[in-house]
Design a protein around this motif. Structure first.
Motif, PDB file in Angstrom:
ATOM      1  N   ALA A 179     -36.352  76.312 -38.609  1.00  0.00           N
ATOM      2  CA  ALA A 179     -37.804  76.531 -38.839  1.00  0.00           C
ATOM      3  C   ALA A 179     -37.647  77.078 -40.227  1.00  0.00           C
ATOM      4  O   ALA A 179     -36.962  77.982 -40.521  1.00  0.00           O
ATOM      5  CB  ALA A 179     -38.405  77.444 -37.964  1.00  0.00           C
ATOM      6  N   TRP A 215     -41.804  73.140 -38.835  1.00  0.00           N
ATOM      7  CA  TRP A 215     -40.427  72.417 -38.853  1.00  0.00           C
ATOM      8  C   TRP A 215     -40.925  71.026 -39.604  1.00  0.00           C
ATOM      9  O   TRP A 215     -42.154  70.409 -39.229  1.00  0.00           O
ATOM     10  CB  TRP A 215     -40.075  72.057 -37.358  1.00  0.00           C
ATOM     11  CG  TRP A 215     -39.542  73.286 -36.642  1.00  0.00           C
ATOM     12  CD1 TRP A 215     -38.739  73.792 -36.423  1.00  0.00           C
ATOM     13  CD2 TRP A 215     -40.421  74.065 -35.823  1.00  0.00           C
ATOM     14  NE1 TRP A 215     -38.345  74.890 -35.719  1.00  0.00           N
ATOM     15  CE2 TRP A 215     -39.686  75.199 -35.336  1.00  0.00           C
ATOM     16  CE3 TRP A 215     -41.756  74.240 -35.674  1.00  0.00           C
ATOM     17  CZ2 TRP A 215     -40.049  76.448 -34.515  1.00  0.00           C
ATOM     18  CZ3 TRP A 215     -42.222  75.408 -34.779  1.00  0.00           C
ATOM     19  CH2 TRP A 215     -41.313  76.363 -34.317  1.00  0.00           C
ATOM     20  N   PRO A 255     -36.978  75.605 -31.543  1.00  0.00           N
ATOM     21  CA  PRO A 255     -36.445  74.562 -31.744  1.00  0.00           C
ATOM     22  C   PRO A 255     -35.136  74.356 -31.265  1.00  0.00           C
ATOM     23  O   PRO A 255     -34.398  74.895 -30.783  1.00  0.00           O
ATOM     24  CB  PRO A 255     -36.417  74.591 -33.501  1.00  0.00           C
ATOM     25  CG  PRO A 255     -36.007  75.952 -33.473  1.00  0.00           C
ATOM     26  CD  PRO A 255     -36.681  76.677 -32.596  1.00  0.00           C
ATOM     27  N   GLU A 311     -44.095  79.653 -37.939  1.00  0.00           N
ATOM     28  CA  GLU A 311     -42.942  78.823 -37.930  1.00  0.00           C
ATOM     29  C   GLU A 311     -43.555  77.192 -38.325  1.00  0.00           C
ATOM     30  O   GLU A 311     -44.275  76.912 -37.903  1.00  0.00           O
ATOM     31  CB  GLU A 311     -42.010  78.671 -36.851  1.00  0.00           C
ATOM     32  CG  GLU A 311     -41.537  79.965 -36.628  1.00  0.00           C
ATOM     33  CD  GLU A 311     -40.611  80.151 -35.310  1.00  0.00           C
ATOM     34  OE1 GLU A 311     -39.426  80.069 -35.330  1.00  0.00           O
ATOM     35  OE2 GLU A 311     -41.276  80.037 -34.318  1.00  0.00           O
ATOM     36  N   THR A 325     -33.566  71.253 -35.517  1.00  0.00           N
ATOM     37  CA  THR A 325     -34.007  71.636 -37.049  1.00  0.00           C
ATOM     38  C   THR A 325     -34.396  73.042 -37.144  1.00  0.00           C
ATOM     39  O   THR A 325     -35.025  73.483 -36.508  1.00  0.00           O
ATOM     40  CB  THR A 325     -35.158  70.803 -37.189  1.00  0.00           C
ATOM     41  OG1 THR A 325     -34.833  69.400 -36.826  1.00  0.00           O
ATOM     42  CG2 THR A 325     -35.664  70.730 -38.816  1.00  0.00           C
ATOM     43  N   HIS A 359     -38.794  66.933 -37.756  1.00  0.00           N
ATOM     44  CA  HIS A 359     -37.927  67.802 -36.584  1.00  0.00           C
ATOM     45  C   HIS A 359     -37.685  66.761 -35.418  1.00  0.00           C
ATOM     46  O   HIS A 359     -37.922  65.701 -35.473  1.00  0.00           O
ATOM     47  CB  HIS A 359     -39.110  68.859 -35.912  1.00  0.00           C
ATOM     48  CG  HIS A 359     -40.364  67.973 -35.612  1.00  0.00           C
ATOM     49  ND1 HIS A 359     -41.522  68.060 -36.806  1.00  0.00           N
ATOM     50  CD2 HIS A 359     -40.936  67.370 -34.612  1.00  0.00           C
ATOM     51  CE1 HIS A 359     -42.471  67.521 -36.147  1.00  0.00           C
ATOM     52  NE2 HIS A 359     -42.299  66.832 -34.935  1.00  0.00           N
TER      53      HIS A 359
END
Length: 687
Positions: A132, A357, A127, A355, A130, A360
């Motif tokens: 995760a 997000w 990322p 993961e 953001t 994001h």
């Protein structure tokens, strides 16, 4: 009557195989039980089998009592010993739990997830802003899109008890609600494909549980004691879900999700309470929920689900299995508060790393888009090999064919680009019945195969059965070691009433294409000569009766040390060899492949086994005949270059491995000298 069995069913007796096993057991009149340690269960009850918790490679005892007890033990032992039962799509019988990477999709590009083609795990996406959230990787691939929040209210019964005169109507209400729920679950799903067999088996298994004494029977008993239908459903469903949830085995523990989903659906129907439905998806979405069960997905158009996120569940749940079979990235067991998930409008997920997000940064979607494009290139590259006739880099042609067991597998094999059939197992045609199939029935099957793949060869293996693979209607002696006993060509030569109708059917079918006949378990050249004499006599009889026929090419399986050591003599009598690496490995290594304690020794890549393969290939080359491999090793990426460099001309495997094998063949570098053919000290396994 009792018999011990090593269970080879993939992942043991959980929902689908337990349901299949119970259905098979119900076909026998004798009483049947399975013993695991000190615990015993009725073999005709799928739920009791699941709760027994039988695992793969575990030793159990089958007990039968009744007039058909011998036949029942043979058939059920065969089922339990079949490593291919319950395999997820795309896996080989000897594969590990690693699965093919599911290609991800985005709502902007398509609403239809493509079939997985790559076995390489994707790398986690980093990322840019953001952080995760972390969950359990359940189905590989990446995706991003609009969130569809799927959170349900708790269902509570309006009343717990009813008056005595209401009991009959409550029983009727429950029966109607149960069948309505099951009809909705089993009905064709929007956008479903005709070959969604994994989904169908899962839903059918849940329906069997729903109608069982352990669910519906327990509910009816409670209603008979004046519980309301709703209260009884919620109580019995909870009890059964808890029974599964407390089991130590992860696969069986995950069945609690399905019981809870089923219970919820039946209770909601009884209460006339509308439930949120995944059939209401407005378009391609990332579904975020507390818990999903297979019944929740039954009415969903999976083309509109591009990703799944749940705060509960595991990689062994039916939701995970369905997601993998449809190429839908999924993360389960996410550590996040419900309010946080409900508030999200967009999500991105990596089913490989677990993961997730929420809302994001745009840069993350750009990175994922690049990964999706790269994965699609891999998929497209493999599909390009479907019609390729592969050659090594020095121009040596290698046939890549399919192993089949029924005519139902013809179309999947053709779609996968099979260059004919390297092994058709006729014993499956014999086993799926109460009596031996006649000549005409066999002829129709063999002729259909020959026509379907012409002009490619179709190799039909004559009946390979014995005390380790019993047949209905055939009496086999009790043997201390059936793998060394009366089986394969030995049994056939002693049973002309079974063998000769099969050979006549093969001679008749040979006029319809490039049909070849292969003899299993050959030890001695005299066995081959006896079969050739029988075939010549049968051909003369057919000619006298003016029945169309042809003499097919005759070959043998090389699966015993005796066949390896006399390969030069055998090669002068036949048109081809096919190496059965499964049994050959077992016999060369003196290892019972059904014994889990010896798994480390059962390795086709062992130098002793590879040396035997090289001896066979050299003998075939001297005689000018072809040699193939039809055992599991033929589809293993790490072994394919070794087998081809040893001199193998044909690789025959499960259809789902064909495209990958074709690609690997085209990448094999030429062997420059004899020293380069030296056996490696160790071949790395791809498992």
């Amino acid at each position: 009557m009792e018999t011990p069995v090593i269970v080879k069913v993939h992942e043991g007796l959980h929902a689908r195989p337990a349901t299949q096993f119970a259905k098979l057991a119900k076909g026998f009149s004798c009483s049947l039980k399975i013993g695991r340690g000190e615990s015993w269960a009725d073999a005709k009850s799928a739920v009791k089998l699941m709760l027994l918790g039988v695992k793969q490679d575990e030793r159990i005892v089958l007990r039968a009592e009744g007039e058909d007890e011998r036949e029942a033990l043979g058939k059920l032992s065969e089922f339990l010993g079949d490593a291919s039962v319950n395999l997820p799509a795309g896996e080989e019988p000897a594969a590990s739990v690693a699965r093919a990477a599911a290609p991800a999709v985005t709502p902007q590009e398509t609403a239809t997830p493509a079939a997985a083609a790559s076995t390489q795990s994707t790398q986690p996406t980093q990322p840019t802003a953001t952080p995760a959230l972390k969950g359990v990787p359940a189905s590989e691939g990446v995706a991003f899109g609009t969130v569809f929040a799927y959170f349900r209210e708790e269902i509570v019964a309006d009343r717990q008890f009813v008056a005595p005169h209401e009991v009959d109507s409550e029983l009727t209400r429950f029966g109607a609600a149960l069948e309505e729920t099951l009809r909705a679950m089993l009905a064709p799903r929007p956008g479903a494909q005709c070959d969604d067999e994994t989904d169908d088996e899962i839903f059918a298994a849940i329906a069997d549980v729903a109608r069982s004494d352990d669910f519906a029977g327990a509910i009816r008993t409670l209603v008979a004691s004046r519980w309301s239908a709703e209260a009884a459903t919620l109580k019995c469903g909870l009890d059964l879900a808890v029974a599964f949830a407390t089991l130590p085995d992860e696969y069986l523990k995950s069945r609690a999700d399905d019981i809870r989903g089923l219970t919820r659906a039946v209770a909601a129907t009884l209460l006339g309470k509308p439930m949120p439905s995944l059939s209401d998806l407005p378009g391609p979405s990332i579904v975020i929920a507390e818990e999903l069960s297979a019944p929740d997905l039954a009415r969903a158009d999976l083309r509109h689900i591009v990703g799944i996120v749940c705060t509960t569940g595991s990689a062994t749940s039916h939701v995970a299995i369905i997601a993998r079979s449809h190429g839908i990235p999924a993360v389960l067991g996410l550590d996040a508060h419900h309010d946080t998930l409900r508030a999200a409008s967009r999500a991105a997920i990596d089913g490989s790393s677990g993961e997730v997000w929420l809302d994001h940064a745009p840069e993350l979607e750009a990175a994922m888009t690049q990964r999706i494009a790269a994965q699609r290139e891999v998929d497209a590259a493999l599909l390009a090999y479907r019609d390729v006739e592969p050659q090594t880099r020095d121009g040596r042609k290698v046939v890549v064919a399919a192993n089949l067991g029924s005519v139902a597998e013809i179309e999947p094999a053709r779609r996968a680009g099979a260059m004919g059939v390297g092994l058709f197992r006729t014993e499956l045609l014999f086993m799926d019945r109460q009596c031996v199939p006649g000549e005409q029935e066999q002829y129709e099957v063999y002729a259909e195969l020959a026509r379907a793949f012409a002009p490619w060869p179709v190799i039909i293996r004559t009946l390979d059965a014995g005390a380790d693979k019993p047949l209905p209607g055939v009496r086999f002696p009790k043997e201390e070691n059936p793998f060394l006993g009366w089986r394969g060509i030995r049994m056939c030569l002693d049973s002309p009433e079974i063998f000769e109708p099969q050979l006549r059917a093969l001679l008749r079918a040979a006029v319809h294409g490039n049909l070849c006949v292969m003899l299993p378990m050959v030890d001695d050249v005299d066995e081959v000569r006896r079969v050739k004499a029988i075939m010549a006599r049968l051909a003369a009889e057919l000619a006298a009766a003016q029945v169309p026929h042809a003499l097919p090419r005759l070959g043998i399986m090389i699966e015993t040390p005796a066949a390896v050591l006399t390969a030069d003599t055998l090669a002068r009598e036949v048109a081809f060899f096919s190496i059965g690496t499964n049994d050959l490995t077992q016999y060369i290594m003196a290892v019972d492949r059904m014994n889990p304690n010896l798994a480390a020794l059962y390795r086709t890549e062992h130098p002793a086994v590879l040396q035997a393969i090289r001896m066979v290939c050299d003998a075939a080359k001297r005689a000018g005949i072809s040699v193939g491999v039809c055992g599991e090793a033929a589809g293993k990426p790490a072994l394919i270059p070794t087998l081809v460099n040893l001199g193998v001309d044909e690789l025959s495997m499960s259809p789902n491995a064909i495209l990958r094998a074709k690609k690997l063949v085209t990448e094999i570098e030429p062997v420059r000298n004899e020293a380069a053919r030296a056996l490696p000290e160790r071949v790395c396994s791809d498992e």
